[in-house]
Design a protein around this motif. Structure first.
Motif, PDB file in Angstrom:
ATOM      1  N   THR A 273       2.493 -12.275  13.338  1.00 59.01           N
ATOM      2  CA  THR A 273       1.599 -11.842  14.419  1.00 59.01           C
ATOM      3  C   THR A 273       1.168 -10.381  14.283  1.00 59.01           C
ATOM      4  O   THR A 273       0.182  -9.981  14.896  1.00 59.01           O
ATOM      5  N   THR A 274       1.943  -9.582  13.546  1.00 59.42           N
ATOM      6  CA  THR A 274       1.559  -8.180  13.305  1.00 59.42           C
ATOM      7  C   THR A 274       1.738  -7.896  11.822  1.00 59.42           C
ATOM      8  O   THR A 274       2.860  -7.973  11.307  1.00 59.42           O
ATOM      9  N   VAL A 275       0.643  -7.566  11.146  1.00 63.60           N
ATOM     10  CA  VAL A 275       0.745  -7.362   9.700  1.00 63.60           C
ATOM     11  C   VAL A 275       0.124  -6.034   9.283  1.00 63.60           C
ATOM     12  O   VAL A 275      -0.715  -5.465   9.977  1.00 63.60           O
ATOM     13  N   GLY A 276       0.583  -5.557   8.129  1.00 65.97           N
ATOM     14  CA  GLY A 276      -0.068  -4.459   7.437  1.00 65.97           C
ATOM     15  C   GLY A 276      -0.868  -5.034   6.287  1.00 65.97           C
ATOM     16  O   GLY A 276      -0.637  -6.177   5.860  1.00 65.97           O
ATOM     17  N   ALA A 277      -1.811  -4.258   5.767  1.00 67.52           N
ATOM     18  CA  ALA A 277      -2.637  -4.721   4.646  1.00 67.52           C
ATOM     19  C   ALA A 277      -2.563  -3.698   3.523  1.00 67.52           C
ATOM     20  O   ALA A 277      -2.769  -2.498   3.744  1.00 67.52           O
ATOM     21  N   LEU A 278      -2.248  -4.189   2.330  1.00 65.90           N
ATOM     22  CA  LEU A 278      -2.312  -3.368   1.121  1.00 65.90           C
ATOM     23  C   LEU A 278      -3.608  -3.738   0.418  1.00 65.90           C
ATOM     24  O   LEU A 278      -3.825  -4.913   0.098  1.00 65.90           O
ATOM     25  N   ILE A 279      -4.466  -2.762   0.215  1.00 64.47           N
ATOM     26  CA  ILE A 279      -5.818  -3.022  -0.280  1.00 64.47           C
ATOM     27  C   ILE A 279      -5.994  -2.304  -1.613  1.00 64.47           C
ATOM     28  O   ILE A 279      -5.656  -1.120  -1.729  1.00 64.47           O
ATOM     29  N   GLU A 280      -6.497  -3.009  -2.596  1.00 67.50           N
ATOM     30  CA  GLU A 280      -6.632  -2.426  -3.939  1.00 67.50           C
ATOM     31  C   GLU A 280      -8.047  -2.623  -4.458  1.00 67.50           C
ATOM     32  O   GLU A 280      -8.629  -3.705  -4.294  1.00 67.50           O
ATOM     33  N   ALA A 281      -8.599  -1.568  -5.055  1.00 69.04           N
ATOM     34  CA  ALA A 281      -9.910  -1.659  -5.710  1.00 69.04           C
ATOM     35  C   ALA A 281      -9.990  -0.564  -6.749  1.00 69.04           C
ATOM     36  O   ALA A 281      -9.556   0.566  -6.500  1.00 69.04           O
ATOM     37  N   ASN A 282     -10.522  -0.905  -7.880  1.00 75.00           N
ATOM     38  CA  ASN A 282     -10.715   0.076  -8.958  1.00 75.00           C
ATOM     39  C   ASN A 282      -9.431   0.846  -9.270  1.00 75.00           C
ATOM     40  O   ASN A 282      -9.463   2.048  -9.544  1.00 75.00           O
ATOM     41  N   GLY A 283      -8.305   0.171  -9.177  1.00 77.40           N
ATOM     42  CA  GLY A 283      -7.037   0.807  -9.520  1.00 77.40           C
ATOM     43  C   GLY A 283      -6.478   1.732  -8.452  1.00 77.40           C
ATOM     44  O   GLY A 283      -5.449   2.381  -8.656  1.00 77.40           O
ATOM     45  N   ARG A 284      -7.139   1.803  -7.298  1.00 78.69           N
ATOM     46  CA  ARG A 284      -6.658   2.655  -6.196  1.00 78.69           C
ATOM     47  C   ARG A 284      -6.090   1.770  -5.092  1.00 78.69           C
ATOM     48  O   ARG A 284      -6.541   0.637  -4.908  1.00 78.69           O
ATOM     49  N   ARG A 285      -5.124   2.325  -4.340  1.00 71.17           N
ATOM     50  CA  ARG A 285      -4.440   1.517  -3.330  1.00 71.17           C
ATOM     51  C   ARG A 285      -4.417   2.201  -1.961  1.00 71.17           C
ATOM     52  O   ARG A 285      -4.109   3.386  -1.849  1.00 71.17           O
ATOM     53  N   LEU A 286      -4.723   1.416  -0.949  1.00 64.93           N
ATOM     54  CA  LEU A 286      -4.716   1.870   0.446  1.00 64.93           C
ATOM     55  C   LEU A 286      -3.777   0.971   1.242  1.00 64.93           C
ATOM     56  O   LEU A 286      -3.802  -0.249   1.078  1.00 64.93           O
ATOM     57  N   ALA A 287      -2.958   1.556   2.105  1.00 66.11           N
ATOM     58  CA  ALA A 287      -2.185   0.762   3.060  1.00 66.11           C
ATOM     59  C   ALA A 287      -2.735   1.032   4.455  1.00 66.11           C
ATOM     60  O   ALA A 287      -2.907   2.189   4.860  1.00 66.11           O
ATOM     61  N   TYR A 288      -3.032  -0.058   5.188  1.00 66.82           N
ATOM     62  CA  TYR A 288      -3.582   0.048   6.549  1.00 66.82           C
ATOM     63  C   TYR A 288      -2.624  -0.647   7.506  1.00 66.82           C
ATOM     64  O   TYR A 288      -2.408  -1.857   7.411  1.00 66.82           O
ATOM     65  N   ILE A 289      -2.020   0.143   8.406  1.00 65.19           N
ATOM     66  CA  ILE A 289      -1.002  -0.385   9.324  1.00 65.19           C
ATOM     67  C   ILE A 289      -1.260   0.212  10.718  1.00 65.19           C
ATOM     68  O   ILE A 289      -0.610   1.164  11.136  1.00 65.19           O
ATOM     69  N   PRO A 290      -2.207  -0.366  11.463  1.00 67.01           N
ATOM     70  CA  PRO A 290      -2.554   0.247  12.755  1.00 67.01           C
ATOM     71  C   PRO A 290      -1.556  -0.031  13.873  1.00 67.01           C
ATOM     72  O   PRO A 290      -1.580   0.642  14.895  1.00 67.01           O
ATOM     73  N   GLY A 291      -0.675  -1.029  13.675  1.00 67.97           N
ATOM     74  CA  GLY A 291       0.347  -1.303  14.678  1.00 67.97           C
ATOM     75  C   GLY A 291       1.669  -1.555  13.985  1.00 67.97           C
ATOM     76  O   GLY A 291       1.751  -2.380  13.079  1.00 67.97           O
ATOM     77  N   CYS A 292       2.715  -0.827  14.402  1.00 70.29           N
ATOM     78  CA  CYS A 292       4.024  -0.965  13.759  1.00 70.29           C
ATOM     79  C   CYS A 292       5.077  -0.417  14.712  1.00 70.29           C
ATOM     80  O   CYS A 292       4.962   0.706  15.196  1.00 70.29           O
ATOM     81  N   ALA A 293       6.102  -1.218  15.009  1.00 72.37           N
ATOM     82  CA  ALA A 293       7.087  -0.813  16.016  1.00 72.37           C
ATOM     83  C   ALA A 293       8.188   0.078  15.453  1.00 72.37           C
ATOM     84  O   ALA A 293       8.863   0.790  16.200  1.00 72.37           O
ATOM     85  N   ARG A 294       8.389   0.018  14.123  1.00 73.16           N
ATOM     86  CA  ARG A 294       9.513   0.748  13.524  1.00 73.16           C
ATOM     87  C   ARG A 294       9.250   0.909  12.033  1.00 73.16           C
ATOM     88  O   ARG A 294       8.687   0.015  11.404  1.00 73.16           O
ATOM     89  N   VAL A 295       9.677   2.041  11.460  1.00 69.83           N
ATOM     90  CA  VAL A 295       9.572   2.215  10.004  1.00 69.83           C
ATOM     91  C   VAL A 295      10.874   1.717   9.381  1.00 69.83           C
ATOM     92  O   VAL A 295      11.950   2.214   9.697  1.00 69.83           O
ATOM     93  N   THR A 296      10.769   0.721   8.530  1.00 76.34           N
ATOM     94  CA  THR A 296      11.940   0.124   7.889  1.00 76.34           C
ATOM     95  C   THR A 296      11.967   0.468   6.404  1.00 76.34           C
ATOM     96  O   THR A 296      10.958   0.926   5.840  1.00 76.34           O
ATOM     97  N   ASN A 297      13.112   0.204   5.771  1.00 80.32           N
ATOM     98  CA  ASN A 297      13.186   0.397   4.316  1.00 80.32           C
ATOM     99  C   ASN A 297      12.162  -0.475   3.601  1.00 80.32           C
ATOM    100  O   ASN A 297      11.544  -0.063   2.625  1.00 80.32           O
TER     101      ASN A 297
END
Ligand code: MLT
Ligand code: MN
Ligand code: ZN
Length: 299
Positions: free
Chosen positions: A177-201
């Motif tokens: 129900t709540t996800v992050g997205a790892l986005i890749e293009a031309n060898g570059r990487r973006l992480a998009y996480i607009p909602g997150c309750a806790r930072v985990t390992n």
């Protein structure tokens, strides 16, 4: 890869229609001190021509108007938005789908759970089947919503949307129900996480080495909303990790290799929204950018 932050505020936007908190008041009276912001959405492109919209905010019509890359540019009817991806089913991330209904074909991507919550509400039938294709995507499986741009979804600690809350709901669960997205293009990487309750390992491992991170900046401290006098909800209760304080994201991510750190989905009560404030200076000194609408990144 090109990224445009169409909306940098959390649900309600800034100013929020019915709010007289100090930030909302300043956004009306002194927009140089608190810049008005629209609700949470970004667009990503591999070639600067075709775009993936991630989250469809209630402010989408204004966001497209304000950003010429999103204007139609061929024939009588056209959109550079070829695909739309949802990271949760919150109102600030799905209500804009109702604006994207004028017979324009695109593919809507989300996890099965998020798609089901949209599809089970009949008002979204205005995105006619046969015009707007729905594509359920599994967690941890790479897919290509645009040629040359790939996305992998992963669960982050969260909760069901506010409008689906009931007595069984669990905060901090890692489900689809709540996800992050790892986005890749031309060898570059973006992480998009607009909602997150806790930072985990697991989250740190997942995003280590990205060229940019756009991360949940809803609250500075867990009790921002209480301090602002507008309510009793904590960040945790809303499914949002604070920037500072116990388990704050700034410290929790300090040791992780990340090219550019940007806070998005910023609630109108967050003190970092005040230009020149000590709170803004603090997060910037820690290496973070506080996003504003129209901020673009080229990776
Ligand atoms: C959130 O991010 O907590 C939600 O957008 C709240 C809401 O739906 O108003
Ligand atoms: Mn939200
Ligand atoms: Zn406010």
């Amino acid at each position: 890869m090109r990224i445009v932050i169409l909306g940098s505020a959390a649900g309600g936007g800034l100013p929020q229609w019915n709010c007289r908190c100090s930030n909302c008041t300043l956004a009306r009276s002194e927009p140089d001190r608190v810049r008005p912001r629209t609700q949470s959405s970004i667009a990503v492109s591999a070639d600067g021509s075709d775009w993936l919209l991630i989250n469809a905010s209630p402010d989408i019509r204004q966001q497209f108007f304000d950003n010429p890359q999103m204007h139609p540019r061929e024939g009588l009817r056209h959109s550079p938005i070829r695909s739309v991806l949802l990271t949760n089913g919150d109102v600030d991330h799905v209500a804009g789908l109702l604006t994207l209904r004028e017979g324009q074909p695109y593919t809507l991507y989300a996890t099965r759970g998020i798609l089901d919550s949209v599809n089970s509400n009949r008002v979204f039938d205005v995105m006619a089947e046969g015009v707007v294709a729905r594509q359920a995507v599994a967690m941890d499986q790479r897919f290509e919503p645009l040629p040359g741009l790939s996305v992998t979804l992963f669960a982050v600690p969260g909760k069901v949307p506010l409008w689906l809350e009931d007595e069984t709901m669990e905060i901090g669960a890692e489900t689809e129900t709540t996800v992050g997205a790892l986005i890749e293009a031309n060898g570059r990487r973006l992480a998009y996480i607009p909602g997150c309750a806790r930072v985990t390992n697991g989250l740190r491992d997942r995003i280590a080495g990205v060229d940019a991170l756009l991360f949940d900046g809803t609250v500075l401290y867990d009790d921002d909303m209480i301090r602002a006098g507008v309510g009793t909800k904590t960040g945790w209760r809303m499914g949002h990790v604070p920037m500072r304080g116990e388990n704050g994201s700034i410290d929790a991510l300090a040791g992780t290799a990340i090219g550019r750190r940007v806070f998005v989905h910023i609630n109108n009560t967050n003190p970092v929204l005040v230009e020149g404030s000590p709170e803004r200076a603090d997060v910037e000194a820690a290496g973070w950018t506080v996003a504003h609408d129209g901020l673009s990144l080229a990776l």
